[in-house]
Scaffold this motif. Structure first.
Motif, PDB file in Angstrom:
ATOM      1  N   SER A   7      19.190   4.027   8.588  1.00 20.39           N
ATOM      2  CA  SER A   7      19.179   3.792  10.028  1.00 20.39           C
ATOM      3  C   SER A   7      17.878   4.276  10.657  1.00 20.39           C
ATOM      4  O   SER A   7      17.283   3.580  11.506  1.00 20.39           O
ATOM      5  N   GLU A   8      17.416   5.437  10.245  1.00 21.91           N
ATOM      6  CA  GLU A   8      16.169   5.982  10.793  1.00 21.91           C
ATOM      7  C   GLU A   8      14.985   5.097  10.432  1.00 21.91           C
ATOM      8  O   GLU A   8      14.080   4.883  11.246  1.00 21.91           O
ATOM      9  N   TRP A   9      14.972   4.588   9.216  1.00 24.43           N
ATOM     10  CA  TRP A   9      13.879   3.723   8.790  1.00 24.43           C
ATOM     11  C   TRP A   9      13.888   2.414   9.575  1.00 24.43           C
ATOM     12  O   TRP A   9      12.829   1.918   9.980  1.00 24.43           O
ATOM     13  N   MET A  10      15.065   1.848   9.809  1.00 28.73           N
ATOM     14  CA  MET A  10      15.158   0.601  10.557  1.00 28.73           C
ATOM     15  C   MET A  10      14.670   0.777  11.990  1.00 28.73           C
ATOM     16  O   MET A  10      14.158  -0.165  12.599  1.00 28.73           O
ATOM     17  N   LYS A  11      14.833   1.969  12.526  1.00 25.99           N
ATOM     18  CA  LYS A  11      14.373   2.225  13.897  1.00 25.99           C
ATOM     19  C   LYS A  11      12.857   2.134  14.026  1.00 25.99           C
ATOM     20  O   LYS A  11      12.338   1.956  15.135  1.00 25.99           O
ATOM     21  N   THR A  12      12.146   2.288  12.916  1.00 25.99           N
ATOM     22  CA  THR A  12      10.685   2.245  12.972  1.00 25.99           C
ATOM     23  C   THR A  12      10.135   0.824  12.927  1.00 25.99           C
ATOM     24  O   THR A  12       8.930   0.632  13.021  1.00 25.99           O
ATOM     25  N   LYS A  13      11.039  -0.169  12.775  1.00 25.62           N
ATOM     26  CA  LYS A  13      10.599  -1.555  12.712  1.00 25.62           C
ATOM     27  C   LYS A  13       9.951  -1.960  14.028  1.00 25.62           C
ATOM     28  O   LYS A  13      10.440  -1.643  15.109  1.00 25.62           O
ATOM     29  N   ARG A  14       8.824  -2.647  13.929  1.00 27.35           N
ATOM     30  CA  ARG A  14       8.057  -3.116  15.078  1.00 27.35           C
ATOM     31  C   ARG A  14       7.595  -1.954  15.970  1.00 27.35           C
ATOM     32  O   ARG A  14       7.541  -2.081  17.202  1.00 27.35           O
ATOM     33  N   THR A  15       7.299  -0.840  15.374  1.00 30.32           N
ATOM     34  CA  THR A  15       6.747   0.297  16.106  1.00 30.32           C
ATOM     35  C   THR A  15       5.399   0.678  15.491  1.00 30.32           C
ATOM     36  O   THR A  15       5.043   0.225  14.403  1.00 30.32           O
ATOM     37  N   THR A  16       4.677   1.548  16.182  1.00 35.84           N
ATOM     38  CA  THR A  16       3.391   2.024  15.669  1.00 35.84           C
ATOM     39  C   THR A  16       3.567   3.045  14.552  1.00 35.84           C
ATOM     40  O   THR A  16       2.582   3.410  13.907  1.00 35.84           O
ATOM     41  N   ILE A  17       4.791   3.494  14.319  1.00 33.21           N
ATOM     42  CA  ILE A  17       5.027   4.537  13.318  1.00 33.21           C
ATOM     43  C   ILE A  17       4.626   4.059  11.928  1.00 33.21           C
ATOM     44  O   ILE A  17       3.984   4.783  11.159  1.00 33.21           O
ATOM     45  N   ARG A  18       4.994   2.831  11.585  1.00 39.15           N
ATOM     46  CA  ARG A  18       4.633   2.309  10.266  1.00 39.15           C
ATOM     47  C   ARG A  18       3.126   2.102  10.155  1.00 39.15           C
ATOM     48  O   ARG A  18       2.533   2.326   9.097  1.00 39.15           O
ATOM     49  N   TRP A  19       2.494   1.680  11.233  1.00 40.44           N
ATOM     50  CA  TRP A  19       1.043   1.536  11.219  1.00 40.44           C
ATOM     51  C   TRP A  19       0.365   2.887  11.022  1.00 40.44           C
ATOM     52  O   TRP A  19      -0.609   3.009  10.275  1.00 40.44           O
ATOM     53  N   LEU A  20       0.877   3.911  11.678  1.00 40.59           N
ATOM     54  CA  LEU A  20       0.303   5.251  11.548  1.00 40.59           C
ATOM     55  C   LEU A  20       0.485   5.815  10.144  1.00 40.59           C
ATOM     56  O   LEU A  20      -0.271   6.694   9.724  1.00 40.59           O
ATOM     57  N   THR A  21       1.478   5.316   9.442  1.00 42.92           N
ATOM     58  CA  THR A  21       1.735   5.793   8.087  1.00 42.92           C
ATOM     59  C   THR A  21       0.857   5.107   7.055  1.00 42.92           C
ATOM     60  O   THR A  21       0.278   5.763   6.180  1.00 42.92           O
ATOM     61  N   PHE A  22       0.726   3.792   7.156  1.00 39.21           N
ATOM     62  CA  PHE A  22       0.084   3.027   6.085  1.00 39.21           C
ATOM     63  C   PHE A  22      -1.357   2.590   6.376  1.00 39.21           C
ATOM     64  O   PHE A  22      -2.090   2.273   5.436  1.00 39.21           O
ATOM     65  N   LEU A  23      -1.773   2.580   7.632  1.00 43.03           N
ATOM     66  CA  LEU A  23      -3.122   2.135   7.940  1.00 43.03           C
ATOM     67  C   LEU A  23      -4.208   3.187   7.674  1.00 43.03           C
ATOM     68  O   LEU A  23      -5.272   2.848   7.128  1.00 43.03           O
ATOM     69  N   PRO A  24      -4.016   4.463   8.051  1.00 47.62           N
ATOM     70  CA  PRO A  24      -5.075   5.471   7.835  1.00 47.62           C
ATOM     71  C   PRO A  24      -5.603   5.561   6.407  1.00 47.62           C
ATOM     72  O   PRO A  24      -6.827   5.713   6.233  1.00 47.62           O
ATOM     73  N   PRO A  25      -4.766   5.481   5.356  1.00 46.07           N
ATOM     74  CA  PRO A  25      -5.332   5.537   4.002  1.00 46.07           C
ATOM     75  C   PRO A  25      -6.372   4.457   3.725  1.00 46.07           C
ATOM     76  O   PRO A  25      -7.395   4.726   3.091  1.00 46.07           O
ATOM     77  N   PHE A  26      -6.139   3.237   4.212  1.00 44.47           N
ATOM     78  CA  PHE A  26      -7.079   2.149   3.977  1.00 44.47           C
ATOM     79  C   PHE A  26      -8.346   2.330   4.818  1.00 44.47           C
ATOM     80  O   PHE A  26      -9.458   2.058   4.342  1.00 44.47           O
ATOM     81  N   LEU A  27      -8.190   2.782   6.052  1.00 41.06           N
ATOM     82  CA  LEU A  27      -9.358   2.999   6.900  1.00 41.06           C
ATOM     83  C   LEU A  27     -10.243   4.105   6.335  1.00 41.06           C
ATOM     84  O   LEU A  27     -11.481   3.983   6.325  1.00 41.06           O
ATOM     85  N   LEU A  28      -9.611   5.173   5.857  1.00 43.67           N
ATOM     86  CA  LEU A  28     -10.384   6.284   5.317  1.00 43.67           C
ATOM     87  C   LEU A  28     -11.106   5.868   4.038  1.00 43.67           C
ATOM     88  O   LEU A  28     -12.270   6.236   3.816  1.00 43.67           O
ATOM     89  N   PHE A  29     -10.430   5.093   3.187  1.00 50.23           N
ATOM     90  CA  PHE A  29     -11.076   4.623   1.964  1.00 50.23           C
ATOM     91  C   PHE A  29     -12.280   3.740   2.288  1.00 50.23           C
ATOM     92  O   PHE A  29     -13.341   3.867   1.659  1.00 50.23           O
ATOM     93  N   ALA A  30     -12.135   2.853   3.260  1.00 53.24           N
ATOM     94  CA  ALA A  30     -13.235   1.966   3.630  1.00 53.24           C
ATOM     95  C   ALA A  30     -14.440   2.767   4.116  1.00 53.24           C
ATOM     96  O   ALA A  30     -15.588   2.465   3.754  1.00 53.24           O
ATOM     97  N   SER A  31     -14.186   3.795   4.922  1.00 52.25           N
ATOM     98  CA  SER A  31     -15.294   4.606   5.426  1.00 52.25           C
ATOM     99  C   SER A  31     -15.951   5.409   4.314  1.00 52.25           C
ATOM    100  O   SER A  31     -17.184   5.546   4.271  1.00 52.25           O
ATOM    101  N   PHE A  32     -15.171   5.918   3.375  1.00 56.22           N
ATOM    102  CA  PHE A  32     -15.730   6.677   2.256  1.00 56.22           C
ATOM    103  C   PHE A  32     -16.506   5.758   1.313  1.00 56.22           C
ATOM    104  O   PHE A  32     -17.548   6.141   0.787  1.00 56.22           O
ATOM    105  N   LEU A  33     -15.986   4.556   1.101  1.00 53.75           N
ATOM    106  CA  LEU A  33     -16.682   3.613   0.231  1.00 53.75           C
ATOM    107  C   LEU A  33     -18.044   3.252   0.821  1.00 53.75           C
ATOM    108  O   LEU A  33     -19.055   3.189   0.101  1.00 53.75           O
ATOM    109  N   TRP A  34     -18.081   3.020   2.116  1.00 56.78           N
ATOM    110  CA  TRP A  34     -19.345   2.707   2.775  1.00 56.78           C
ATOM    111  C   TRP A  34     -20.312   3.888   2.674  1.00 56.78           C
ATOM    112  O   TRP A  34     -21.499   3.711   2.370  1.00 56.78           O
TER     113      TRP A  34
END
Length: 262
Positions: A7-34
Motif C-alpha cells: 500500500s505504501e509503495w502504491m501511494k508513491t505512484k505518480r509522485t516525485t518520490i520515485r524520481w527522487l529515488t531513481f534519478l540521482p544515481p544516473f545524474l551523478l554518474f553522468a557528471s562523474f563520467l564527464w
C-alpha cells in the motif's frame, strides 16, 4: 506488514518520490563520467573517484534526501485526508509507523546501491579506470547503516512538525556532514549523526590501497585503526537507531495529528 508495504509503495505512484529515488544515481554518474573523462588516468584515479563519489553522496544526497523522502511521504498523508484516513486505518499504529519507516529505508538503500552499481559498472565498461568492486559496495553498505538513524529521526520530525522542518533539518545536516569530513570532525564525528554516513563509508577506501603483491596490508588496516573507527561509528549509530525507532513508535501510538484543521 506486507500489505502495508504494498500500500505504501502504491501511494508513491505518480509522485516525485520515485524520481527522487531513481534519478540521482544516473545524474551523478553522468557528471562523474564527464569529469573523469577529462582527466589523465593514473593509479590514483580510482581512489579519487571513490572519495569524490562518497563525499558527494553522503554529505549532500543522504542528508537532504532523508529530509525530502520522509517529508514527502508524510505530507502525502496530510494532503490525502489530513491524517484522518491514515490514523483510523485497520492496522495497528505501530505497523503503520514501521511501514512508513521501512519504505523510506528501502528507497534510500536502493538509491545508494543503485548509484554505486551504476558508477562501478559504468566506469568499468566505458572507461579505462580499473575498478575494485568490493570496497565500493562495502562503503555503500556502511553509508546505508550510518544513514538509518537519520531516516528514523526525519520520519519522526515529519510527523511532528511537517515537511518544512524535515527538509530544513536535512539542509543543516548537509553542512554538518561536510564539516565532519574535514579535520574538524576527526575527534567528534562519532557523536554527530550526520557524520556517520560519510565517515563510515570513507573508512573502506583504505582497502583500495591494498593491492596484490603487497607483503602486508597498509598500516591503517594492519594497525587496527579502521576496525576501531568502525566500532566508534557503528555502536552509537545502532544505539541511536534503536532509540529513534522505539521512541517514534511509542510517540506515534498517542499521536492524533499535528494540528487542528478548520
Amino acid at each position: 506488514m506486507m500489505e502495508i508495504m504494498i500500500s505504501e509503495w502504491m501511494k508513491t505512484k505518480r509522485t516525485t518520490i520515485r524520481w527522487l529515488t531513481f534519478l540521482p544515481p544516473f545524474l551523478l554518474f553522468a557528471s562523474f563520467l564527464w569529469y573523469f573523462s577529462r582527466r589523465v588516468i593514473t593509479l590514483e584515479t580510482q581512489i579519487s573517484m571513490f572519495q569524490a563519489f562518497f563525499q558527494v553522496w553522503t554529505a549532500l544526497v543522504i542528508p537532504l534526501g532523508a529530509g525530502l523522502l520522509s517529508g514527502l511521504l508524510v505530507h502525502q498523508e496530510e494532503l490525502a485526508g489530513r491524517f484522518v484516513g491514515f490514523l483510523i486505518n485497520k492496522y495497528p499504529r505501530r505497523d503503520l509507523y514501521l511501514g512508513k519507516l521501512t519504505l523510506i529505508v528501502l528507497l534510500a538503500s536502493v538509491s545508494t546501491l543503485l548509484a554505486t552499481l551504476i558508477l562501478v559498472m559504468g566506469f568499468d565498461l566505458i572507461s579505462d579506470i580499473p575498478i575494485s568492486y568490493s570496497p565500493f559496495f562495502a562503503a555503500a553498505i556502511m553509508a546505508i547503516i550510518g544513514s538509518l538513524p537519520l531516516l528514523a529521526f526525519h520520519l519522526w520530525v515529519s510527523f511532528a512538525w511537517g515537511m518544512g522542518a524535515s527538509i530544513g533539518i536535512g539542509g543543516g545536516g548537509m553542512l554538518l556532514s561536510a564539516l565532519m569530513a574535514t579535520n574538524l570532525g576527526n575527534s567528534i564525528w562519532p557523536y554527530v549523526p550526520w557524520g556517520w554516513p560519510i565517515r563510515l563509508a570513507g573508512l573502506t577506501g583504505a582497502y583500495l590501497l591494498y593491492v596484490p603483491g603487497m607483503k602486508s596490508p597498509p598500516e591503517m588496516i594492519s594497525s587496527g585503526f579502521i576496525r576501531d573507527q568502525m566500532i566508534k561509528g557503528l555502536v552509537p549509530a545502532v544505539l541511536v537507531l534503536i532509540a529513534m525507532v522505539v521512541g517514534g513508535v511509542i510517540w506515534f501510538q498517542r499521536w492524533e495529528g499535528r494540528k487542528a484543521y478548520e
